[in-house]
Design an enzyme around this catalytic site. Structure first.
Site, PDB file in Angstrom:
ATOM      1  N   GLU A 154      -9.742   5.778   3.134  1.00  0.00           N
ATOM      2  CA  GLU A 154     -10.587   4.702   3.630  1.00  0.00           C
ATOM      3  C   GLU A 154      -9.678   3.512   3.868  1.00  0.00           C
ATOM      4  O   GLU A 154      -8.621   3.399   3.249  1.00  0.00           O
ATOM      5  CB  GLU A 154     -11.668   4.341   2.614  1.00  0.00           C
ATOM      6  CG  GLU A 154     -11.247   3.358   1.509  1.00  0.00           C
ATOM      7  CD  GLU A 154     -10.178   3.893   0.559  1.00  0.00           C
ATOM      8  OE1 GLU A 154     -10.049   5.121   0.441  1.00  0.00           O
ATOM      9  OE2 GLU A 154      -9.474   3.073  -0.069  1.00  0.00           O
ATOM     10  N   LYS A 188       0.810  -1.215   0.000  1.00  0.00           N
ATOM     11  CA  LYS A 188       0.000   0.000   0.000  1.00  0.00           C
ATOM     12  C   LYS A 188       0.851   1.276   0.000  1.00  0.00           C
ATOM     13  O   LYS A 188       0.442   2.296  -0.552  1.00  0.00           O
ATOM     14  CB  LYS A 188      -0.920   0.014   1.223  1.00  0.00           C
ATOM     15  CG  LYS A 188      -1.938  -1.134   1.250  1.00  0.00           C
ATOM     16  CD  LYS A 188      -3.076  -0.920   0.297  1.00  0.00           C
ATOM     17  CE  LYS A 188      -4.087  -2.051   0.330  1.00  0.00           C
ATOM     18  NZ  LYS A 188      -5.098  -1.924  -0.732  1.00  0.00           N
ATOM     19  N   SER A 210       1.620  -9.623  -0.872  1.00  0.00           N
ATOM     20  CA  SER A 210       1.304  -8.195  -0.781  1.00  0.00           C
ATOM     21  C   SER A 210       1.513  -7.597   0.608  1.00  0.00           C
ATOM     22  O   SER A 210       1.714  -6.396   0.731  1.00  0.00           O
ATOM     23  CB  SER A 210      -0.139  -7.958  -1.230  1.00  0.00           C
ATOM     24  OG  SER A 210      -1.033  -8.749  -0.461  1.00  0.00           O
TER      25      SER A 210
HETATM   26  C1  LIG Z   1      -1.747  -6.968   2.492  1.00  0.00           C
HETATM   27  C2  LIG Z   1      -2.875  -6.610   1.611  1.00  0.00           C
HETATM   28  N1  LIG Z   1      -3.004  -7.217   0.429  1.00  0.00           N
HETATM   29  C3  LIG Z   1      -4.016  -6.933  -0.408  1.00  0.00           C
HETATM   30  C4  LIG Z   1      -4.990  -6.024  -0.058  1.00  0.00           C
HETATM   31  C5  LIG Z   1      -6.126  -5.798  -1.007  1.00  0.00           C
HETATM   32  O1  LIG Z   1      -6.038  -4.619  -1.733  1.00  0.00           O
HETATM   33  P1  LIG Z   1      -5.682  -4.623  -3.256  1.00  0.00           P
HETATM   34  O2  LIG Z   1      -6.588  -5.597  -3.931  1.00  0.00           O
HETATM   35  O3  LIG Z   1      -5.923  -3.222  -3.669  1.00  0.00           O
HETATM   36  O4  LIG Z   1      -4.274  -5.005  -3.417  1.00  0.00           O
HETATM   37  C6  LIG Z   1      -4.892  -5.351   1.161  1.00  0.00           C
HETATM   38  C7  LIG Z   1      -5.913  -4.357   1.535  1.00  0.00           C
HETATM   39  O5  LIG Z   1      -6.057  -3.914   2.612  1.00  0.00           O
HETATM   40  C8  LIG Z   1      -3.808  -5.654   2.006  1.00  0.00           C
HETATM   41  O6  LIG Z   1      -3.688  -5.050   3.193  1.00  0.00           O
END
Ligand SMILES: Cc1ncc(COP(=O)(O)O)c(C=O)c1O
Lengths: 267, 410
Positions: free
Chosen positions: B124, B102, B392
């Site tokens: 948000e 993020k 992620s």
């Molecule tokens: C670690 C992590 N991965 C994925 C996401 C999902 O978001 P996005 O689909 O935008 O990557 C989040 C959202 O809070 C997250 O904290």
């Protein structure tokens, strides 16, 4: 002439401004809505804005959010709202009714199907908060084909170039949002509104209604002195939230007071 | 730095969004009139920033020295061996400062906010990772920060709520609607429309009205760009498949985008299957072929009932608990350049525990959905094939949730 045009030309001839109350259809219950619409007319409504509840009302303040939640809890859908207007039309063929809400319920029904059903029910206009001119042209063409006026919003942030774009698409009237904020906010500045309307009128031939932040006879009179129509929403929905006992009469009385004040506005 | 985004746009046959912010039938700018001029201003400022070497240099500098990029591409050797098929590599976004992808986006947007003279930012958040990343950059650049968070998420992501407060942000619980991410987004939009002159809205995923999906993608594309270079250096070739979890879709688009024009690389987005897509309790609009609709300023595939009302979503991971998905994913799905599948809560949990035990990495529950799908794919592939999973985020924020599932109160 459409019902909306009729209403405005009659008022113009009388030197008066339109009073446009808003209620959310299905609030407090679907069975109550048609009766409340008649009560609004009795109190002096010239046009009714009937809210179509949506799960995600991102442009509304807490009062209208709660109204939508109550209406949805009773299963109010766009199709049912259209049926309510058809019922209202059995005894009132004059007062224009504009549906107000968000794009997705109309998207889900389909514009063609919506516009046909709306026309058959005697609906006069549609205001979708989240459908700006950028996304509107094909949809507006469908609405117009069925005689449904597309009502657009203008805002304090709207530059002249956009007002021209709105003028090309809009019909019936346009709705000037008096302040930066959500419905139910209370920081109306009439001098600002007057200045902005003067600017917008260079581009917009349609009547201009003003809403957001109008809460009582006093603010309605002040706005009526500069606008073609006065829209009152959260204050009325608040009255609905206050309870069903004597509700129709309370709405009629509240509007009568507003109506009387407005009619002295440009005296 | 974002040079590469420009170059790619020039060289690619795929070139979206179009002038009006659409990805085919998806995307667009479905917002109230008051916000349109603000979005116009943002679009113009973003276009200027992308041409400004100083802006690009600063973004790059921050990613390197503040975030700690590039993030490693790590061979999960023991886990791959256990699964007995393809080799799994993890793109370690969990090692970024603040613990998730993020922050790539919040740095870019905070720099834009500063350029635009905005002193206040709002955001948000679902899992709290975007809220933390926003609070972090607000502290770093001296901006006031307000974060909207569904009250249900405030309860299940307590460590991140406290983290945001430590960073000086105000966290506002949102108890309307389903009390999760979509409602937090509604409330952020209400704040923005009220304070549009002073405030910059940092959207946390590649969703919302144009230009947000585009600029979030561009800032997150650093993930895929690095990955391409690392694959070439470490493996001598590009992977057979790239797998990422999809909430709004920002980590996924960040790693997918640079691969869109690379033939032979499968792109697989993993949505939250919740209790199972067949139960209706999930957050998997693409997997379940949800009809297109309009929410939060965009036209996207949307979980809705026959009357166009938005349906409540269910997922063990707060960050995937969203009824829509960014417009570019809807388009990639429609043109079949990317595939979308779902992983259920229990599959994600199993993968979570696997990664803890076999690799010594505690993954975020969101990322665990991508891991769960890799876990299904790997055994069907040969040992010389390669899957890159976008890891992620890290799972520290989820520890209370996991403990609770095991009947332990921390
Ligand atoms: C670690 C992590 N991965 C994925 C996401 C999902 O978001 P996005 O689909 O935008 O990557 C989040 C959202 O809070 C997250 O904290």
């Amino acid at each position: 002439m459409s019902r909306i045009q009729n209403a405005f030309s009659r008022l113009k001839a009388e030197g008066r401004q339109a009073l446009i109350p808003y209620i959310t259809a299905g609030d407090p219950t679907p069975a109550a809505t048609v009766g409340l619409m008649h009560a609004l007319v009795q109190g002096g409504a010239d046009i009714i804005e009937l809210g179509v509840p949506f799960t995600d009302p991102s442009a509304d303040g807490p009062v209208i959010q709660r109204a939508a939640e109550r209406a949805l809890a009773h299963g109010t859908s766009l199709r049912k709202v259209i049926a309510m207007v058809a019922e209202f039309r059995q005894t009132n063929v004059e007062t224009p009714v504009v549906l107000m809400g968000y794009a997705n319920p109309v998207e889900a029904m389909g514009y063609e199907a919506f516009a046909a059903a709306a026309q058959a029910a005697g609906i006069d206009g549609l205001l979708t908060v989240d459908l700006p001119p950028e996304e509107a042209s094909e949809r507006v063409a469908v609405l117009k084909r069925f005689g449904i006026a597309p009502i657009f919003l203008l805002a304090p942030t709207t530059p002249a170039s956009r007002a021209q774009a709105v003028a090309k698409l809009a019909d019936g009237y346009v709705y000037y949002v008096s302040l930066k904020g959500v419905t139910g906010a209370a920081n109306l500045d009439v001098a600002n509104v007057a200045a902005k309307l003067t600017e917008l009128r260079q581009h917009i031939q349609l009547p201009i209604g003003v809403g957001f932040g109008i809460r009582d006879a006093e603010s309605a009179r002040a706005v009526a002195a500069v606008a073609d129509a006065v829209v009152i929403g959260s204050r009325i929905v608040q009255e609905v939230e206050n309870g069903e006992t004597g509700l129709a009469e309370r709405l009629t009385n509240f509007l009568s007071g507003v109506r009387a004040a407005m009619d002295t506005a440009r005296a | 730095m974002l040079e590469y985004v420009k170059q790619m746009a020039e060289n690619m046959s795929y070139n979206f969004p179009d002038q009006s912010g659409h990805y085919g039938q998806f995307g667009g700018i479905y917002v109230a009139e008051t916000l349109i001029p603000a979005l116009d201003e943002l679009r113009l400022e973003y276009e200027k920033a992308m041409q400004d070497p100083d802006f690009l240099a600063e973004f790059h500098h921050e990613l390197k020295h503040y975030v700690g990029r590039p993030s490693p591409l790590y061979h999960a050797r023991r886990w791959s061996e256990l699964l007995g098929g393809a080799q799994i590599y993890l793109k370690r976004e969990d090692l970024n400062h603040t613990g998730a992808h993020k922050v790539n986006n919040t740095i870019g947007q905070a720099l834009l906010a500063r350029r635009m003279g905005k002193k206040r930012v709002i955001a948000e958040t679902g899992a709290g990772q975007h809220g933390v990343a926003s609070a972090t950059v607000a502290a770093r650049y001296g901006l006031e920060c307000v974060v909207y968070m569904g009250s249900e998420d405030v309860a299940r992501q307590a460590p991140n709520v406290f983290r945001m407060k430590l960073l000086g942000a105000t966290v506002v619980p949102v108890s309307s609607g389903s009390k999760t991410l979509k409602d937090a987004m509604n409330e952020a939009m209400r704040d923005w429309v009220t304070n549009v002159d002073s405030t910059y809205y940092i959207i946390g995923t590649c969703a919302g009205p144009h230009p947000y999906p585009q600029l979030v993608r561009d800032f997150q594309s650093v993930i895929g760009e690095e990955c391409k270079v690392q694959c070439a250096e470490q493996l001598g070739r590009q992977p057979d498949a790239v797998v990422a979890c999809v909430g709004g879709g920002s980590n996924a688009i960040g790693i997918f985008y640079p691969y869109i024009d690379v033939p032979g690389v499968r792109l697989i987005g993993v949505e939250a299957g919740g209790d199972g897509v067949e139960t209706g309790r999930h957050a998997a609009p693409l997997t379940t072929h949800a009809r297109p609709g309009v929410l939060h300023g965009q036209r996207v595939n949307l979980m809705q009932d026959e009357n166009g009302q938005i349906i409540d979503t269910h997922s063990i991971s707060a960050g995937l608990d969203y009824p829509g998905v960014g417009p570019e994913h809807c388009y990639l799905n429609e043109i079949k350049r990317a595939e979308y599948v779902a992983a259920n809560d229990d599959e994600a949990l199993a993968a979570f525990h696997d990664l803890c035990r076999y690799e010594g990495i505690i993954p975020a529950l969101e990322s665990s959905h991508a891991l769960a799908h890799a876990c299904k794919m790997a055994p069907t592939m040969s040992r010389d094939q390669i899957i890159v999973v976008n890891l992620s985020g890290r799972g520290d924020k989820d520890i209370p949730t996991i403990a609770r599932l095991d009947g332990i109160e921390l």
